[in-house]
Scaffold this active site. Structure first.
Site, PDB file in Angstrom:
ATOM      1  N   ASN A 114      -2.053  -6.227   6.971  1.00  0.00           N
ATOM      2  CA  ASN A 114      -0.711  -5.663   7.157  1.00  0.00           C
ATOM      3  C   ASN A 114      -0.659  -4.250   6.556  1.00  0.00           C
ATOM      4  O   ASN A 114      -0.888  -4.075   5.357  1.00  0.00           O
ATOM      5  CB  ASN A 114       0.309  -6.580   6.466  1.00  0.00           C
ATOM      6  CG  ASN A 114       1.738  -6.166   6.737  1.00  0.00           C
ATOM      7  OD1 ASN A 114       2.056  -4.976   6.814  1.00  0.00           O
ATOM      8  ND2 ASN A 114       2.609  -7.147   6.892  1.00  0.00           N
ATOM      9  N   GLY A 150       1.639  -2.419   5.593  1.00  0.00           N
ATOM     10  CA  GLY A 150       2.581  -2.266   4.485  1.00  0.00           C
ATOM     11  C   GLY A 150       2.253  -3.130   3.297  1.00  0.00           C
ATOM     12  O   GLY A 150       2.990  -3.154   2.310  1.00  0.00           O
ATOM     13  N   GLU A 151       1.159  -3.874   3.384  1.00  0.00           N
ATOM     14  CA  GLU A 151       0.772  -4.731   2.254  1.00  0.00           C
ATOM     15  C   GLU A 151      -0.599  -4.285   1.730  1.00  0.00           C
ATOM     16  O   GLU A 151      -0.701  -3.292   1.038  1.00  0.00           O
ATOM     17  CB  GLU A 151       0.824  -6.205   2.676  1.00  0.00           C
ATOM     18  CG  GLU A 151       2.250  -6.589   3.105  1.00  0.00           C
ATOM     19  CD  GLU A 151       2.429  -8.076   3.401  1.00  0.00           C
ATOM     20  OE1 GLU A 151       1.647  -8.912   2.947  1.00  0.00           O
ATOM     21  OE2 GLU A 151       3.406  -8.395   4.134  1.00  0.00           O
ATOM     22  N   MET A 152      -1.673  -4.940   2.148  1.00  0.00           N
ATOM     23  CA  MET A 152      -2.990  -4.557   1.630  1.00  0.00           C
ATOM     24  C   MET A 152      -3.649  -3.468   2.505  1.00  0.00           C
ATOM     25  O   MET A 152      -4.606  -2.823   2.069  1.00  0.00           O
ATOM     26  CB  MET A 152      -3.869  -5.798   1.488  1.00  0.00           C
ATOM     27  CG  MET A 152      -3.291  -6.765   0.434  1.00  0.00           C
ATOM     28  SD  MET A 152      -3.991  -8.443   0.509  1.00  0.00           S
ATOM     29  CE  MET A 152      -5.426  -8.251  -0.538  1.00  0.00           C
ATOM     30  N   HIS A 184       0.830  -1.208   0.000  1.00  0.00           N
ATOM     31  CA  HIS A 184       0.000   0.000   0.000  1.00  0.00           C
ATOM     32  C   HIS A 184       0.867   1.261   0.000  1.00  0.00           C
ATOM     33  O   HIS A 184       1.835   1.357   0.743  1.00  0.00           O
ATOM     34  CB  HIS A 184      -0.899  -0.003   1.239  1.00  0.00           C
ATOM     35  CG  HIS A 184      -1.856   1.150   1.269  1.00  0.00           C
ATOM     36  ND1 HIS A 184      -3.007   1.172   0.519  1.00  0.00           N
ATOM     37  CD2 HIS A 184      -1.825   2.336   1.931  1.00  0.00           C
ATOM     38  CE1 HIS A 184      -3.659   2.304   0.731  1.00  0.00           C
ATOM     39  NE2 HIS A 184      -2.963   3.036   1.579  1.00  0.00           N
TER      40      HIS A 184
END
Lengths: 352, 352
Positions: free
Chosen positions: B142, B144-146, B102
């Site tokens: 997360n 830093g992910e989705m 993201h």
């Protein structure tokens, strides 16, 4: 109001009902014996024409183009492919107001659907690309989109034995250039038509394909003037029109529209009329993506383009009609991409 | 060197050659009459076992999970799906050193392949998830992910009539929770096995499936000790091992590995041994993605894990063997996602 209606293939539009079998038969025999046994496609006499199945001239271009369409290595980051913003699982769009590009750049305009885009008179909202081949070259090299260069994209492809073989097989020559790349992508995109919507079945004579409410919506769509711009096989895509004709539209997008191409001040805020095919899937709406729902889009269009305030019932009828425009979605196996070789330059998602 | 070899299903490994017909016959009759007519699968007596086709227990879970796997609406931005980083067109990886999350966040670790991940003893490089269901819950939430939350993901799904109907059909109840979401995704992922690699055909008795060079590479792979960790059906995935056993590895990733889970200092820089299935497709290599090529990966592994410097010829032989491990890639129709409704919360790619 300027009415610029294009009656595509008017000669084929013959008033008739109950002729779905003939139409089907015609499709099935289109590559069989000519003349004598051919049944002319006969549809209801309406300003909208059913979508025709794609006529695939070169399946090798299509298969290669499908891989390229899904290949994020055509971007600097190795993360963004054509399918990222024109997602074929989601009506050929990203369903975002405006798209996300390299380094999470906020795009200036809503990504139009790739579905049925071969029917458009030109590509991009402002029509700056004449056709799909020219369009395909744009995002690859746009710093706010895929942020690559044509030279780097071609270098990448030349380093991958699987692609080299497939380009040679398709184009009969050793050298890959951006021309073959965009030609193959365009050939794939030309297959992305969506026939057999319920509305098309009705156009072909199936009286049961639409409900009374949906038909009432279609009649309102015609009598209110929507069809003046949303006509033809694409139900749009065949003219440029000013956004905010009766009342001004206050866009959140900086795009000035057609004037950027023509240099003509009269074309400011004039945009290509979007197709309404599959419109239930292609939210949000307008070139700035500011209308989240069909209800809102119909309301705004009525007021700003037609000077007409639809009642809730009228709005709901038109929306019901619009939802009959969803056709057969692209249906194919997820492509498998040829792996990079040791010589393939690696993506640089975080490089300056 | 600590050798922790797991001989999976050793009882089934019966030394035999030229038995490919029997093996095939066994596969084809596995759901037919039991006992008497069943031919026991017979393979060469090797520390690696052929991949078995997926045993689909609940096709409705799989079909639903496939859609969820491809659905970027499970992310805050509406742009990132499971398939973004575990791309099934690209060996179940993103082919990046570390992933993009993201807001273009640089991930801390290389995305491992989802292919054959059901064979792993645990999920993630540090094994912090016991199984695929537990793993699937991680990236969604997360930041830093989705960058979504489970609650928002479930709200989104509940607002989409097409999903509501499909969850009800699959699970027989009205309410969607994150449990059904991750169960369906895991069920889909369990189908992502890749049988029929050339090496597996050889294991099943086809002497022509591998070249002399590839076989020489396999023999080196065994005699040098690679197989100590890369064994079993997954050719890895069944133990944790220290990265940098003979010589230290200077990782560019901040990840500390298994110790983050066990709290045991002895487990620092210990990671799950990655599967070597489809390794030609899953570049770059290591938990920090710093090895771009198989040649480099084999060289580093030889020196750091085995204290052995392979000659160029040996290296090339092992690489040739590794390229025989590419099996049948996932083969299915691109899924079509049910459209959002007017009530579906819209993605917020640029919100703080």
């Amino acid at each position: 109001m300027r009415i610029k209606m294009i009656w595509l293939l008017t000669g084929l539009l013959v008033g008739a009902a109950g002729c779905s079998e003939q139409a089907t038969e015609n499709q099935n025999t289109e590559s069989a014996e000519p003349a004598a046994n051919m049944v002319e496609a006969v549809y209801r006499d309406e300003p909208i024409k059913p979508i025709q199945p794609a006529n695939v001239e070169n399946p090798k271009y299509v298969e290669l183009g499908k891989k390229l369409y899904f290949d994020p290595r055509l971007s600097k980051s190795g993360f963004i492919s054509c399918n990222s913003c024109h997602n074929l699982s989601m009506g050929g769009t990203d369903n975002l107001k405006t798209s996300i590009g390299h380094n999470w750049t906020k795009g200036p305009i809503n990504s139009p659907t790739v579905l049925n885009s071969s029917l458009n008179l030109a590509q991009f909202w402002d029509g700056r690309a004449a056709d799909l081949k020219e369009q395909a070259a744009g995002p690859i090299a746009n710093p706010g989109e895929m942020a690559f260069t044509h030279a780097l994209a071609v270098d990448m492809l030349r380093s991958i034995p699987g692609y080299v073989a497939e380009f040679k097989e398709a184009f009969g020559k050793e050298e890959i250039t951006i021309d073959e790349v965009t030609l193959a992508i365009a050939a794939f995109e030309e297959t992305l038509v969506t026939p057999n919507s319920r509305f098309d079945l009705w156009l072909k004579g199936d009286d049961n394909a639409m409900t009374a409410t949906e038909l009432a919506g279609y009649n309102l769509f015609k009598s209110s003037g929507c069809v003046a711009c949303h006509s033809g096989e694409g139900i749009g895509g065949n003219s440029f029109q000013k956004m905010g004709l009766v009342e001004p539209y206050h866009a959140t997008s900086p795009a000035e529209g057609r004037s950027a191409v023509t240099g003509n001040d009269a074309d400011r805020f004039s945009f290509k009329v979007p197709t309404l095919r599959n419109v239930e899937l292609t939210y949000p709406y307008f070139h700035d993506g500011e209308a989240d729902t069909l209800t809102e889009a119909v309301d705004v269009m009525g007021r700003l383009q037609l000077g007409k305030k639809f009642t809730d019932e009228e709005n709901a009828q038109i929306v019901a009609f619009l939802k009959t425009l969803t056709g057969d979605q692209p249906s194919f196996q997820l492509p498998q991409l040829p792996p990079s070789s040791d010589k393939t330059p690696r993506p640089e998602p975080f490089a300056e």
